[in-house]
Design an enzyme around this catalytic site. Structure first.
Site, PDB file in Angstrom:
ATOM      1  N   LYS A 100       8.167   2.373   2.091  1.00  0.00           N
ATOM      2  CA  LYS A 100       9.120   3.459   1.854  1.00  0.00           C
ATOM      3  C   LYS A 100       9.633   4.044   3.161  1.00  0.00           C
ATOM      4  O   LYS A 100      10.626   4.739   3.181  1.00  0.00           O
ATOM      5  CB  LYS A 100       8.476   4.540   0.982  1.00  0.00           C
ATOM      6  CG  LYS A 100       7.170   5.090   1.501  1.00  0.00           C
ATOM      7  CD  LYS A 100       6.416   5.819   0.396  1.00  0.00           C
ATOM      8  CE  LYS A 100       4.991   6.147   0.864  1.00  0.00           C
ATOM      9  NZ  LYS A 100       4.122   6.570  -0.222  1.00  0.00           N
ATOM     10  N   LYS A 106       5.527  -5.420   5.874  1.00  0.00           N
ATOM     11  CA  LYS A 106       5.270  -4.989   4.506  1.00  0.00           C
ATOM     12  C   LYS A 106       6.434  -4.155   3.955  1.00  0.00           C
ATOM     13  O   LYS A 106       7.022  -3.369   4.689  1.00  0.00           O
ATOM     14  CB  LYS A 106       3.986  -4.139   4.537  1.00  0.00           C
ATOM     15  CG  LYS A 106       3.375  -3.844   3.199  1.00  0.00           C
ATOM     16  CD  LYS A 106       2.020  -3.160   3.392  1.00  0.00           C
ATOM     17  CE  LYS A 106       1.930  -1.876   2.588  1.00  0.00           C
ATOM     18  NZ  LYS A 106       0.621  -1.222   2.675  1.00  0.00           N
ATOM     19  N   LYS A 122       1.595   6.435  14.027  1.00  0.00           N
ATOM     20  CA  LYS A 122       2.344   7.596  13.547  1.00  0.00           C
ATOM     21  C   LYS A 122       2.673   8.560  14.673  1.00  0.00           C
ATOM     22  O   LYS A 122       3.710   9.208  14.646  1.00  0.00           O
ATOM     23  CB  LYS A 122       1.575   8.324  12.439  1.00  0.00           C
ATOM     24  CG  LYS A 122       1.609   7.583  11.109  1.00  0.00           C
ATOM     25  CD  LYS A 122       1.293   8.499   9.950  1.00  0.00           C
ATOM     26  CE  LYS A 122       1.355   7.750   8.626  1.00  0.00           C
ATOM     27  NZ  LYS A 122       0.939   8.565   7.495  1.00  0.00           N
TER      28      LYS A 122
END
Ligand code: TRP
Length: 336
Positions: A203, A200, A118
């Site tokens: 969103k 995966k 992140k």
């Protein structure tokens, strides 16, 4: 009789309202949660405090939080049988997170792969909250004396550090926290992106065609499935290594219809990918239709949802505050 056997184990899990819920979150998580409610004492949290570790648009965050609650219920999570609540409504989460921050090491946090990922993605906003995220997640879990934490593979490291923090704290003060374990459901479906089936379904996927949302309209869902990546073969056959796209579509079709892989191979033998993709799309449209319609109905009923999240927060706070009081006493805070 063994008294312990009568006490239900506690489950805690959460999803960030940082994006709309996906088909992946339904099939990989929420659908399994629904089945756990009779055997366990379950807490399902909308972790809005985690969401702001990355910049959020406030109006969007509010909309998604409410929509997520409505979708939990529409997916079959009964708010009378489960404790469903919003993280920021139970102050004990922030309070315990602070204490746990003081029992979490800089070095441990630096090793978290999610922090590394992140911070690479948000290089203009590597804030302290992003760094101490695991301490807040540990607070979420430990406040409820949780036994099992249903999470995906990507969150196992966070449950691990939660255990390390709990072990350290218990080591100093005695048995304050129950030791939680990650719970990977037996039939956990791991749904992959439709456009890059090696990763995966998420969103945060850059390609909007790769991800299906629970609230998406049928025509959009069909468009995504028709564009789904397959391979240069023509055979509907499962082999995640060499045929990741087709295998993923089979997985989706299998959970949507209940058919096993053999039946699916037979059904589409010699039929080509075009027809297969259309069929998978249609199955998903029908799977999501009642959920979307029910969620839309609930979202329009603001006062009902308000009642649910208030009741959830109250129930959660009761248990959470018991643990928090113990912790405050142990570390030497005088009673309020
Ligand atoms: N970190 C989790 C995720 O991003 C969400 C989460 C927050 C969570 N607190 C939790 C999951 C506690 C399980 C238990 O997916």
């Amino acid at each position: 009789m063994d008294e312990k056997a009568l006490v239900k184990k506690t489950i805690f899990s959460g999803i960030q309202p940082s994006g709309d819920l996906t088909l992946g979150s339904y099939l990989g998580a929420i659908k399994n949660w629904v089945e756990l409610c009779d055997g366990y004492n379950c807490y399902y949290c909308i972790v809005d405090m985690h969401a702001i570790t990355v910049r959020q648009n406030p109006a969007e965050l509010r909309r998604r939080t409410i929509a997520q609650l409505a979708q939990y219920i529409a997916c079959g999570l009964d708010p009378q049988k489960n404790t469903i609540f919003v993280q920021s409504h139970v102050p004990a989460h922030a309070e315990l997170a602070w204490v746990l921050n003081c029992y979490t090491m800089f070095g441990e946090l630096s090793r978290m792969t999610q922090f590394k990922d992140k911070s690479a993605k948000n290089s203009d906003n590597i804030n302290a909250g992003l760094f101490t995220y695991p301490a807040l997640m540990a607070a979420d879990i430990l406040l409820y004396q949780t036994d099992l934490v249903p999470v995906g593979e990507d969150q196992k490291q966070h449950v691990e550090i939660c255990r390390d923090i709990a072990t350290r704290f218990n080591g100093i003060y005695g048995d304050v926290f129950k030791m939680p374990e990650p719970y990977i459901p037996k039939v956990g479906a791991r749904i992959m992106s439709l456009t890059s089936p090696e990763s995966k379904m998420s969103k945060s996927d850059k390609d909007p065609g790769g991800c299906i949302y629970i609230m998406q309209q049928p025509d959009e869902i069909m468009r995504c499935f028709k564009r789904a990546v397959t391979d240069s073969d023509t055979c509907v056959h499962c082999d995640p290594k060499s045929k990741p796209g087709v295998s993923n579509l089979m997985q989706v079709y299998s959970v949507a219809t209940g058919e096993n892989f053999e039946d699916i191979e037979k059904e589409f033998c010699g039929k080509g990918y075009g027809e297969f993709k259309t069929k998978v799309g249609e199955a998903v449209v029908e799977l999501l239709r009642p959920i979307r319609e029910e969620a839309e109905r609930l979202i329009a009923d603001k006062s009902y949802l308000e009642g649910i999240y208030k009741q959830g927060a109250e129930k959660a706070a009761y248990t959470a505050n018991k643990t928090l009081r113990k912790v405050y006493k142990k570390v030497g805070f005088i009673e309020r």
